[in-house]
Design a protein around this motif. Structure first.
Motif, PDB file in Angstrom:
ATOM      1  N   ALA A  44      33.273  42.984  60.271  1.00 20.66           N
ATOM      2  CA  ALA A  44      34.412  43.860  59.970  1.00 20.66           C
ATOM      3  C   ALA A  44      34.698  44.799  61.136  1.00 20.66           C
ATOM      4  O   ALA A  44      35.855  45.059  61.463  1.00 20.66           O
ATOM      5  N   ASP A  45      33.649  45.310  61.785  1.00 16.38           N
ATOM      6  CA  ASP A  45      33.836  46.166  62.959  1.00 16.38           C
ATOM      7  C   ASP A  45      34.487  45.369  64.088  1.00 16.38           C
ATOM      8  O   ASP A  45      35.381  45.856  64.770  1.00 16.38           O
ATOM      9  N   ARG A  46      34.045  44.144  64.258  1.00 16.07           N
ATOM     10  CA  ARG A  46      34.592  43.270  65.303  1.00 16.07           C
ATOM     11  C   ARG A  46      36.085  43.036  65.082  1.00 16.07           C
ATOM     12  O   ARG A  46      36.877  43.124  66.013  1.00 16.07           O
ATOM     13  N   ARG A  47      36.463  42.760  63.825  1.00 17.26           N
ATOM     14  CA  ARG A  47      37.888  42.565  63.517  1.00 17.26           C
ATOM     15  C   ARG A  47      38.685  43.846  63.771  1.00 17.26           C
ATOM     16  O   ARG A  47      39.791  43.806  64.298  1.00 17.26           O
ATOM     17  N   LEU A  48      38.106  44.978  63.387  1.00 15.46           N
ATOM     18  CA  LEU A  48      38.785  46.259  63.614  1.00 15.46           C
ATOM     19  C   LEU A  48      38.979  46.521  65.102  1.00 15.46           C
ATOM     20  O   LEU A  48      40.050  46.987  65.518  1.00 15.46           O
ATOM     21  N   ILE A  49      37.964  46.231  65.900  1.00 14.43           N
ATOM     22  CA  ILE A  49      38.079  46.433  67.343  1.00 14.43           C
ATOM     23  C   ILE A  49      39.208  45.576  67.897  1.00 14.43           C
ATOM     24  O   ILE A  49      40.031  46.049  68.695  1.00 14.43           O
ATOM     25  N   ALA A  50      39.287  44.326  67.449  1.00 11.02           N
ATOM     26  CA  ALA A  50      40.375  43.442  67.900  1.00 11.02           C
ATOM     27  C   ALA A  50      41.730  44.035  67.533  1.00 11.02           C
ATOM     28  O   ALA A  50      42.670  44.031  68.352  1.00 11.02           O
ATOM     29  N   ILE A  69      44.849  52.265  59.720  1.00 10.89           N
ATOM     30  CA  ILE A  69      43.544  51.878  59.167  1.00 10.89           C
ATOM     31  C   ILE A  69      43.278  52.652  57.877  1.00 10.89           C
ATOM     32  O   ILE A  69      42.831  52.081  56.880  1.00 10.89           O
ATOM     33  N   GLN A  70      43.575  53.941  57.874  1.00 12.23           N
ATOM     34  CA  GLN A  70      43.303  54.787  56.710  1.00 12.23           C
ATOM     35  C   GLN A  70      44.118  54.359  55.498  1.00 12.23           C
ATOM     36  O   GLN A  70      43.620  54.367  54.377  1.00 12.23           O
ATOM     37  N   VAL A  71      45.367  53.979  55.721  1.00 15.73           N
ATOM     38  CA  VAL A  71      46.221  53.552  54.608  1.00 15.73           C
ATOM     39  C   VAL A  71      45.605  52.347  53.907  1.00 15.73           C
ATOM     40  O   VAL A  71      45.691  52.209  52.692  1.00 15.73           O
ATOM     41  N   TYR A  72      44.964  51.464  54.671  1.00 20.55           N
ATOM     42  CA  TYR A  72      44.346  50.279  54.084  1.00 20.55           C
ATOM     43  C   TYR A  72      43.196  50.664  53.140  1.00 20.55           C
ATOM     44  O   TYR A  72      43.001  50.035  52.106  1.00 20.55           O
ATOM     45  N   PRO A  75      44.661  53.759  48.190  1.00 23.49           N
ATOM     46  CA  PRO A  75      45.822  53.183  47.511  1.00 23.49           C
ATOM     47  C   PRO A  75      47.095  53.513  48.276  1.00 23.49           C
ATOM     48  O   PRO A  75      47.201  54.626  48.785  1.00 23.49           O
ATOM     49  N   PRO A  76      48.023  52.648  48.442  1.00 21.80           N
ATOM     50  CA  PRO A  76      48.143  51.332  47.828  1.00 21.80           C
ATOM     51  C   PRO A  76      47.460  50.211  48.601  1.00 21.80           C
ATOM     52  O   PRO A  76      47.786  49.048  48.403  1.00 21.80           O
ATOM     53  N   GLY A  77      46.552  50.523  49.488  1.00 19.08           N
ATOM     54  CA  GLY A  77      45.760  49.499  50.150  1.00 19.08           C
ATOM     55  C   GLY A  77      46.557  48.663  51.137  1.00 19.08           C
ATOM     56  O   GLY A  77      47.355  49.173  51.912  1.00 19.08           O
ATOM     57  N   GLU A  78      46.324  47.353  51.060  1.00 16.49           N
ATOM     58  CA  GLU A  78      46.924  46.447  52.039  1.00 16.49           C
ATOM     59  C   GLU A  78      48.450  46.497  52.018  1.00 16.49           C
ATOM     60  O   GLU A  78      49.097  46.465  53.069  1.00 16.49           O
ATOM     61  N   LEU A  79      49.034  46.590  50.835  1.00 13.07           N
ATOM     62  CA  LEU A  79      50.496  46.668  50.738  1.00 13.07           C
ATOM     63  C   LEU A  79      51.028  47.877  51.498  1.00 13.07           C
ATOM     64  O   LEU A  79      51.970  47.784  52.285  1.00 13.07           O
ATOM     65  N   LEU A  84      53.546  50.325  56.254  1.00 13.71           N
ATOM     66  CA  LEU A  84      53.436  51.309  57.329  1.00 13.71           C
ATOM     67  C   LEU A  84      53.445  50.610  58.689  1.00 13.71           C
ATOM     68  O   LEU A  84      54.121  51.065  59.619  1.00 13.71           O
ATOM     69  N   LEU A  85      52.725  49.526  58.801  1.00 14.16           N
ATOM     70  CA  LEU A  85      52.675  48.782  60.059  1.00 14.16           C
ATOM     71  C   LEU A  85      54.067  48.283  60.440  1.00 14.16           C
ATOM     72  O   LEU A  85      54.487  48.401  61.595  1.00 14.16           O
TER      73      LEU A  85
END
Length: 128
Positions: A44-50, A69-72, A75-79, A84-85
Motif C-alpha cells: 500500500a505504501d508502494r502504491r501511494l508513493i507511485a 489521500i485524506q478524502v479517500y 467518508p465518502p471514501g473513494e467516490l 476531488l481528483l
C-alpha cells in the motif's frame, strides 16, 4: 504473505532519494512500519508513493496530494476522492491552458519586437 520493501528498494524503483521518502513520511503521506531504525514499506505504501510521484509530475502540491489521500480515508471514501481528483485535474488543466496562452502571447510579442528591430535595421541600412 506480507511483502515488505526497504527504503533502498523503493528509491531504486522510483528513482528518488531516501530524503524524498522520509519527507513524504514526515508530511504524513506514507506510514511505513518501523523496526528499530528500519523503515518497512508495505504494498500500500508502494502504491501511494507511485501516486504521490504521479501527482508531483503533473504539478500537484504536497497539500493537494495530502487532501486527495485524506478524502479517500474518510467518508465518502473513494467516490469523494475521485470527484476531488477530477476537480483538481480540471483546475490543473485550466492552469496549464492559461500558461500555454501566456507563453503563446509572449512568443507573439517577441516575434513583433524582432520584426520591428529588423525593420528598423533595414531602415538605417544594416543588413542581417
Amino acid at each position: 504473505m506480507n511483502k515488505y520493501y526497504s527504503i533502498t528498494e523503493l528509491t531504486r524503483e522510483f528513482g528518488v532519494s531516501t530524503r524524498t521518502l522520509r519527507f513524504y513520511e514526515d508530511e504524513g503521506l506514507i506510514h511505513p512500519e518501523r523496526r528499530g531504525r528500519t523503515r518497512l514499506f508495505r504494498q500500500a505504501d508502494r502504491r501511494l508513493i507511485a501516486e504521490i510521484l504521479r501527482g508531483r509530475r503533473i504539478g500537484f502540491t504536497i497539500a493537494e496530494i495530502r487532501e486527495i489521500i485524506q478524502v479517500y480515508k474518510e467518508p465518502p471514501g473513494e467516490l469523494g476522492q475521485l470527484k476531488l481528483l477530477m476537480k483538481r485535474v480540471d483546475e490543473k488543466r485550466e492552469d496549464l491552458r492559461q500558461k500555454r496562452k501566456d507563453i503563446d502571447d509572449t512568443l507573439t510579442e517577441l516575434d513583433n519586437i524582432e520584426e520591428a528591430c529588423l525593420g528598423r535595421l533595414a531602415e538605417i541600412g544594416v543588413t542581417t
